[in-house]
Design an enzyme around this catalytic site. Structure first.
Site, mmCIF file in Angstrom:
data_model
loop_
_atom_site.group_PDB
_atom_site.id
_atom_site.type_symbol
_atom_site.label_atom_id
_atom_site.label_comp_id
_atom_site.label_asym_id
_atom_site.label_seq_id
_atom_site.Cartn_x
_atom_site.Cartn_y
_atom_site.Cartn_z
ATOM 1 N N SER A 144 0.861 -1.189 0.000
ATOM 2 C CA SER A 144 0.000 0.000 0.000
ATOM 3 C C SER A 144 0.889 1.229 0.000
ATOM 4 C CB SER A 144 -0.844 0.002 1.277
ATOM 5 O OG SER A 144 -1.466 1.250 1.473
ATOM 6 N N TYR A 157 -2.078 -0.619 10.521
ATOM 7 C CA TYR A 157 -2.030 -0.903 9.079
ATOM 8 C C TYR A 157 -0.702 -0.443 8.494
ATOM 9 C CZ TYR A 157 -3.709 -1.071 4.212
ATOM 10 O OH TYR A 157 -3.873 -1.341 2.873
HETATM 11 N N1 NAD Z 1 -8.885 -1.008 -0.989
HETATM 12 C C1 NAD Z 1 -7.869 -0.147 -1.033
HETATM 13 O O1 NAD Z 1 -8.068 1.086 -1.173
HETATM 14 C C2 NAD Z 1 -6.435 -0.634 -0.927
HETATM 15 C C3 NAD Z 1 -5.405 0.289 -1.177
HETATM 16 C C4 NAD Z 1 -4.064 -0.143 -1.111
HETATM 17 C C5 NAD Z 1 -3.796 -1.466 -0.785
HETATM 18 N N2 NAD Z 1 -4.805 -2.337 -0.540
HETATM 19 C C6 NAD Z 1 -4.449 -3.715 -0.186
HETATM 20 O O2 NAD Z 1 -4.997 -4.587 -1.154
HETATM 21 C C7 NAD Z 1 -5.282 -5.851 -0.563
HETATM 22 C C8 NAD Z 1 -6.734 -6.232 -0.851
HETATM 23 O O3 NAD Z 1 -7.573 -5.191 -0.355
HETATM 24 P P1 NAD Z 1 -9.128 -5.114 -0.675
HETATM 25 O O4 NAD Z 1 -9.525 -3.685 -0.541
HETATM 26 O O5 NAD Z 1 -9.450 -5.864 -1.914
HETATM 27 O O6 NAD Z 1 -9.688 -5.867 0.645
HETATM 28 P P2 NAD Z 1 -11.073 -6.644 0.909
HETATM 29 O O7 NAD Z 1 -11.357 -6.456 2.365
HETATM 30 O O8 NAD Z 1 -12.125 -6.265 -0.075
HETATM 31 O O9 NAD Z 1 -10.656 -8.160 0.619
HETATM 32 C C9 NAD Z 1 -9.722 -8.822 1.415
HETATM 33 C C10 NAD Z 1 -9.940 -10.317 1.301
HETATM 34 O O10 NAD Z 1 -9.000 -10.948 2.190
HETATM 35 C C11 NAD Z 1 -9.670 -11.982 2.885
HETATM 36 N N3 NAD Z 1 -9.017 -12.217 4.177
HETATM 37 C C12 NAD Z 1 -9.023 -11.412 5.270
HETATM 38 N N4 NAD Z 1 -8.366 -12.009 6.273
HETATM 39 C C13 NAD Z 1 -7.922 -13.191 5.822
HETATM 40 C C14 NAD Z 1 -7.189 -14.251 6.402
HETATM 41 N N5 NAD Z 1 -6.784 -14.221 7.685
HETATM 42 N N6 NAD Z 1 -6.890 -15.339 5.634
HETATM 43 C C15 NAD Z 1 -7.318 -15.404 4.351
HETATM 44 N N7 NAD Z 1 -8.040 -14.434 3.756
HETATM 45 C C16 NAD Z 1 -8.335 -13.341 4.485
HETATM 46 C C17 NAD Z 1 -11.099 -11.469 3.066
HETATM 47 O O11 NAD Z 1 -12.003 -12.551 3.315
HETATM 48 C C18 NAD Z 1 -11.349 -10.762 1.736
HETATM 49 O O12 NAD Z 1 -11.901 -11.635 0.775
HETATM 50 C C19 NAD Z 1 -4.971 -5.701 0.940
HETATM 51 O O13 NAD Z 1 -3.691 -6.211 1.208
HETATM 52 C C20 NAD Z 1 -4.994 -4.203 1.135
HETATM 53 O O14 NAD Z 1 -4.190 -3.797 2.224
HETATM 54 C C21 NAD Z 1 -6.130 -1.951 -0.616
#
Ligand code: NAD
Length: 263
Positions: A144, A157
């Site tokens: 991120s 985070y």
């Molecule tokens: N959404 C954003 O704006 C954003 C920005 C930068 C980085 N990210 C990163 O991108 C990645 C995905 O984010 P997202 O927004 O799609 O998140 P999200 O919450 O929509 O999806 C995350 C998924 O991870 C799964 N998960 C959570 N804990 C788990 C565990 N212990 N074991 C297995 N699976 C697990 C959840 O069930 C879910 O399906 C993350 O690493 C997040 O930090 C997101």
């Protein structure tokens, strides 16, 4: 025409929804067979079924808790049993809990570190056990912009993501001699993802006494390119990093932020 990642075998954690789901679909479109791994088995099954329905690639749904070593070991073993090898691991599963430091429950702080940092370590460890004897493999962590710069009232985070970059660089050093590359991608705010649409707009609108549209505008205004990050912005870089076109790149944490982060 040969696709960029033809017949590669990939595991994507957190593949049930959001960015992870988009990564699974994109890898299949580029020729990969995909293991869709998630705590949410039903969601993982939906992602896998959509890939099987819409492409000529195989997709396998696996339930995993990335915090649990036995569960991660089973996920990797299942991938190797079914597909015979492992070429790409995408450590994408992540959680975000934000609190002011003086109110942050210690167990919630530790939980964020466990999923985002310890979970990445476990997945990389068990992927490496397969990739080292293969003498090839690619590990990509979804990090991120909060892995490069502190994040206001979001210490767990940011700490987990900063740690992820240290782990990425260290594993890159350790695995280079084995032909395994390790890189991270640091996306900006995915403003159309479920995290924002179902939770963050509402929370911030309430906190600041403004509308959800105003919250969105505020975040867009922080980006030099004046738009949110999209799944395609991230998956374009991911496909490149997973491919041989990036064969001289390891230990990098690549910003995909429309210019918002430059270090
Ligand atoms: N959404 C954003 O704006 C954003 C920005 C930068 C980085 N990210 C990163 O991108 C990645 C995905 O984010 P997202 O927004 O799609 O998140 P999200 O919450 O929509 O999806 C995350 C998924 O991870 C799964 N998960 C959570 N804990 C788990 C565990 N212990 N074991 C297995 N699976 C697990 C959840 O069930 C879910 O399906 C993350 O690493 C997040 O930090 C997101």
């Amino acid at each position: 025409m040969q696709r960029t990642l033809e017949d590669k075998i990939a595991i994507v954690t957190g593949g049930a929804q959001g960015l992870g789901q988009a990564i699974c679909e994109r890898l299949a479109a580029e020729g990969c067979h995909v293991v869709v791994a998630d705590l949410n088995l039903e969601g993982a099954q939906k992602t896998a079924a959509a890939i099987q329905a819409n492409s000529d690639r195989r997709a396998l749904a696996v339930q995993v808790d990335v915090r649990d070593e036995a569960s991660v070991e089973r996920m990797v073993a299942r991938a190797v049993d079914v597909f015979g090898r492992l070429d790409i691991l995408v450590s994408n599963a992540g959680v975000l809990i934000a609190e002011a430091i003086q109110d942050f429950p210690a167990d919630k702080w530790a939980f964020v570190i466990e999923v985002n940092l310890f979970g990445y370590f476990l997945c990389a460890k068990h992927a490496a056990r397969v990739m080292i004897p293969q003498k090839s493999g690619v590990i990509i962590q979804i990090n991120s912009k909060s892995g490069k710069k502190g994040s206001y009232k979001n210490s767990a985070y940011a700490a987990s993501k900063f740690g992820g970059i240290g782990l990425t660089q260290s594993l890159a050093l350790e695995l280079a001699e084995h032909g395994v590359r390790v890189n991270a991608i640091c996306p900006g705010n995915l403003l159309d993802s479920p995290l924002w649409v179902h939770s963050l707009y509402k929370q911030y609108a309430k906190k600041w006494g403004i509308t959800e549209e105003e919250v969105r505008r505020k975040y867009i205004d922080q980006v030099p390119m004046k738009r949110g990050c999209t799944y395609d912005d991230v998956t374009n870089v991911l496909v490149f990093l997973a491919s041989d076109q990036a064969s001289y790149m390891t230990g990098q944490a690549i910003n995909v932020t429309g210019g918002q982060e430059m270090r």
